[in-house]
Enzyme design. Structure first.
Site, PDB file in Angstrom:
ATOM      1  CB  VAL A   1      -0.975   0.034   1.204  1.00  0.00           C
ATOM      2  CG1 VAL A   1      -2.053  -1.022   1.085  1.00  0.00           C
ATOM      3  CG2 VAL A   1      -0.247  -0.104   2.524  1.00  0.00           C
ATOM      4  CB  SER A   2       0.741   4.412  -1.839  1.00  0.00           C
ATOM      5  OG  SER A   2       0.725   3.722  -3.060  1.00  0.00           O
ATOM      6  CB  THR A   3      -0.350   6.474   2.453  1.00  0.00           C
ATOM      7  OG1 THR A   3      -1.717   6.169   2.176  1.00  0.00           O
ATOM      8  CG2 THR A   3       0.201   7.348   1.348  1.00  0.00           C
TER       9      THR A   3
ATOM     10  CD  GLN B   1      -3.145   3.783  -0.471  1.00  0.00           C
ATOM     11  OE1 GLN B   1      -2.071   3.211  -0.469  1.00  0.00           O
ATOM     12  NE2 GLN B   1      -3.716   4.207  -1.575  1.00  0.00           N
TER      13      GLN B   1
END
Length: 197
Positions: free
Chosen positions: A8-10, A13
């Site tokens: 996941v990017s952040t 999320q």
């Protein structure tokens, strides 16, 4: 051994959709990192590659090809390494495996090249939209943005996750904590890392 790679990017999320596809015999490797960071430079990506190098992982599942990255060259480099080590890669949303009965799957190679190019284009489009939005906001005088060089302190970050800290201190596992507190596994990992500093 089978493994599942989740990205996941952040931290805010949710990884639930990717985690839901995992099965009990899979060892999960999860990174909270931008898809632009090369696979071999990610914390869990490195661990997974080490397991592949020492021969303990021979099968890797991802929910979609963009979990490996958003850069065509990096995705293809990672796939080449998998191929050299005879690791089967399964991409859930395509229902495809890189090898069938020990032989390369030509359909997989073709489709993955196209999907990897699309992932890279999607990122470029998103960045372009973001730049346009910022330019419009600046023209209207409403764009604030984060102060250059500012970083959220550990104390501020941890203050947002008091329930997660309580669960970890009670001895709950990372996965149980994520479920109990309704946060992603990546968030719990980040909290644990900051607590251990």
């Amino acid at each position: 051994m089978k493994a599942r790679y989740i990205r996941v990017s952040t931290a805010n999320q949710k990884a639930g959709r990717q985690e839901a596809k995992s099965i009990s015999e899979e060892t999960v490797f999860m990174d909270v990192v931008s898809g632009t960071i090369p696979f071999a430079q990610r914390t869990e990506g490195k661990k997974l590659l080490q397991k592949i190098q020492d021969g303990s992982v021979d099968y890797v599942s991802v929910s979609s090809i963009d979990r490996l990255g958003r850069n065509l060259y990096d995705i293809l480099t990672t796939l080449e390494l998998f191929k050299k080590k005879k690791v089967v890669l399964k991409v859930d949303n395509l229902g495809l495996e890189s090898m069938v009965k020990g032989k390369e799957n030509p359909a997989f190679n073709l489709i993955i090249s196209v999907m990897a190019s699309i992932a890279e284009m999607e990122r470029e489009t998103m960045l372009e939209r973001q730049r346009e939005g910022i330019a419009i906001a600046k023209a209207k005088g409403v764009y604030k943005g984060r102060e250059k060089g500012s970083v959220e302190s550990d104390k501020v970050f941890l203050s947002k996750y008091t329930e997660v800290i309580k669960c970890l201190k009670k001895g709950h596992s990372l996965r149980d904590t994520a479920k109990l507190c309704n946060v992603s596994l990546g968030t719990v990992q980040k909290v644990r890392k900051k607590l251990d500093r």
